[in-house]
Design a protein around this motif. Structure first.
Motif, short mmCIF file in Angstrom:
data_model
loop_
_atom_site.label_atom_id
_atom_site.label_comp_id
_atom_site.label_asym_id
_atom_site.label_seq_id
_atom_site.Cartn_x
_atom_site.Cartn_y
_atom_site.Cartn_z
N ALA A 90 0.84 -1.21 0.00
CA ALA A 90 0.00 0.00 0.00
C ALA A 90 0.88 1.25 0.00
N ASN A 91 1.97 1.24 0.76
CA ASN A 91 2.89 2.38 0.76
C ASN A 91 3.48 2.59 -0.63
N ALA A 92 3.85 1.51 -1.29
CA ALA A 92 4.41 1.61 -2.64
C ALA A 92 3.40 2.24 -3.59
N THR A 93 2.16 1.83 -3.49
CA THR A 93 1.11 2.38 -4.34
C THR A 93 0.91 3.87 -4.09
N GLU A 94 0.92 4.25 -2.81
CA GLU A 94 0.76 5.67 -2.46
C GLU A 94 1.93 6.50 -2.99
N HIS A 95 3.15 6.00 -2.85
CA HIS A 95 4.31 6.75 -3.33
C HIS A 95 4.33 6.83 -4.85
N ALA A 96 3.86 5.79 -5.53
CA ALA A 96 3.78 5.83 -6.99
C ALA A 96 2.78 6.90 -7.44
N ALA A 97 1.66 6.98 -6.74
CA ALA A 97 0.67 8.01 -7.08
C ALA A 97 1.24 9.41 -6.85
N THR A 98 1.96 9.57 -5.76
CA THR A 98 2.57 10.87 -5.47
C THR A 98 3.61 11.21 -6.54
N ALA A 99 4.40 10.23 -6.95
CA ALA A 99 5.40 10.45 -8.00
C ALA A 99 4.73 10.92 -9.28
N ASN A 100 3.63 10.29 -9.63
CA ASN A 100 2.90 10.69 -10.85
C ASN A 100 2.35 12.10 -10.72
N THR A 101 1.97 12.50 -9.53
CA THR A 101 1.48 13.86 -9.31
C THR A 101 2.59 14.87 -9.54
N TYR A 102 3.80 14.55 -9.09
CA TYR A 102 4.92 15.48 -9.26
C TYR A 102 5.40 15.58 -10.70
N ARG A 103 5.27 14.53 -11.47
CA ARG A 103 5.75 14.56 -12.86
C ARG A 103 4.99 15.63 -13.65
N GLY A 104 5.74 16.39 -14.41
CA GLY A 104 5.13 17.43 -15.23
C GLY A 104 4.90 18.73 -14.49
#
Length: 143
Positions: A90-104
């Protein structure tokens, strides 16, 4: 910091499990936990169903590993490590979503940090899953 927390809790418990067989043959200390206490520790570690209780300490995990000699003990530890694996996933999923938010964005470099946390969380989930598998095997041969 997350990397240290993950390893500081999981690795000592895993390493102690490896020597638990020799320790289990020695004299039992009254400080070791019983099956009910193991079940309570597993419940406290479950994501979502927490009631504000703390997760088990390294000492509690070491005591669990040292005591594990019956199938019930190993099944309890298996459940605990499966719960940890779910939390780390679940932590990995949350961090992946946050990473996608920062991209761009203007702070896209922050995605690199999040990607690093994703890798660490996935590695921790794999270690926890491996520990659960080991306890599942031990439960099948324990008496």
């Amino acid at each position: 910091m997350k990397r240290f927390q993950i390893r500081s809790r999981l690795l000592p418990a895993l390493s102690f499990v490896l020597v638990a067989g020799s320790t289990a043959a020695q004299d039992r200390s009254p400080a070791l936990l019983n099956t009910l206490e193991v079940q309570q520790l597993v419940k406290r570690a479950e994501p979502g169903g927490r009631t504000g209780a703390l997760t088990p300490t390294v000492q509690e995990l070491n005591a669990l590993a040292a005591k594990a000699s019956t199938p019930a003990d190993h099944h309890s530890l298996e459940a605990y490590f499966l719960t940890l694996a779910k939390r780390y996933t679940a932590n990995a999923t949350e961090h992946a979503a946050t990473a996608n938010t920062y991209r761009g964005t203007k702070i896209a470099q922050a995605a690199v940090h999040c990607d690093s946390l994703v890798r660490l969380s996935k590695a921790a989930a794999k270690e926890a899953t491996d520990a659960a598998s080991m306890h599942k095997q031990l439960a099948s041969v324990a008496r």
